[in-house]
Each structure stands twice: as structure tokens, then as C-alpha cells.
Design a protein around this motif. Structure first.
Motif, PDB file in Angstrom:
ATOM      1  N   ASP A 158      10.831  -4.764   0.748  1.00 10.35           N
ATOM      2  CA  ASP A 158      11.399  -3.433   0.485  1.00 10.35           C
ATOM      3  C   ASP A 158      12.754  -3.499  -0.227  1.00 10.35           C
ATOM      4  O   ASP A 158      13.377  -2.475  -0.477  1.00 10.35           O
ATOM      5  CB  ASP A 158      11.537  -2.647   1.786  1.00 10.35           C
ATOM      6  N   SER A 183      15.491  -4.891   0.958  1.00  7.74           N
ATOM      7  CA  SER A 183      16.624  -5.010   1.874  1.00  7.74           C
ATOM      8  C   SER A 183      16.904  -6.479   2.184  1.00  7.74           C
ATOM      9  O   SER A 183      16.034  -7.335   2.077  1.00  7.74           O
ATOM     10  CB  SER A 183      16.347  -4.245   3.177  1.00  7.74           C
ATOM     11  N   ALA A 194      18.319   0.137  -4.611  1.00 13.84           N
ATOM     12  CA  ALA A 194      16.872   0.296  -4.729  1.00 13.84           C
ATOM     13  C   ALA A 194      16.480   0.117  -6.188  1.00 13.84           C
ATOM     14  O   ALA A 194      17.111   0.651  -7.091  1.00 13.84           O
ATOM     15  CB  ALA A 194      16.445   1.666  -4.215  1.00 13.84           C
TER      16      ALA A 194
END
Length: 90
Positions: A67, A69, A88
Motif C-alpha cells: 500500500d 506505507s 501516495a
């Protein structure tokens, strides 16, 4: 020492020629499953003494999860990484 993984063979030769044989190498991946781009080396000054000191190739450290992270392993290895989160899509 942090260096490009692709230059590892050359780097090891130079370090050994200067009495700094690598003891441990930690490959660093952007994400799990990617080829490591960096390698962290721990060396031991031998002062010109010959003889092997032992070497360990550690399991790769993935910096980011699927994701995007920071992985818990990366945060534990280098806590300041958590203060600079990845954007992101970056």
C-alpha cells in the motif's frame, strides 16, 4: 556504508584491498519481491592482517509495503524513516 547493490562486487574488492573486509551485508528493497537497489555493508578494519573474519548476507529489508506505507521492519531498523512518510503514488 550504503552503496548501490549493482556495484557490490567492485566495492568488496576495493574494501578488502584497503583492509576493510565486509562482515555483514543487508540488501535493501523498495518493496518486497523487488530486486535490491541498495546494500548496507558493515566492515571490520583488519589493519592488514590476513585471514577471514566471517561474512553474513542478511535477509533483504523491504522499505514499503504493497500500500506504499513504511514497513514495520524498516521503521524498527531506522525510526527516523517514519517521520518522512512516502506520498501516495510516489
Amino acid at each position: 556504508m550504503v552503496h548501490l547493490a549493482e556495484r557490490l562486487p567492485e566495492l568488496v574488492r576495493v574494501l578488502e584491498d584497503h583492509g576493510l573486509p565486509p562482515r555483514r551485508a543487508l540488501p535493501v528493497q523498495g518493496k518486497a519481491g523487488q530486486d535490491p537497489r541498495l546494500v548496507l555493508l558493515e566492515c571490520l578494519r583488519t589493519g592488514g592482517r590476513t585471514g577471514r573474519t566471517g561474512f553474513a548476507l542478511l535477509a533483504p529489508l523491504a522499505l514499503y509495503g504493497p500500500d506504499g506505507s513504511l514497513t514495520p521492519e524498516a521503521a524498527a531498523f531506522c525510526p527516523p524513516l517514519a517521520t518522512n512518510p512516502r506520498r501516495a503514488g510516489a
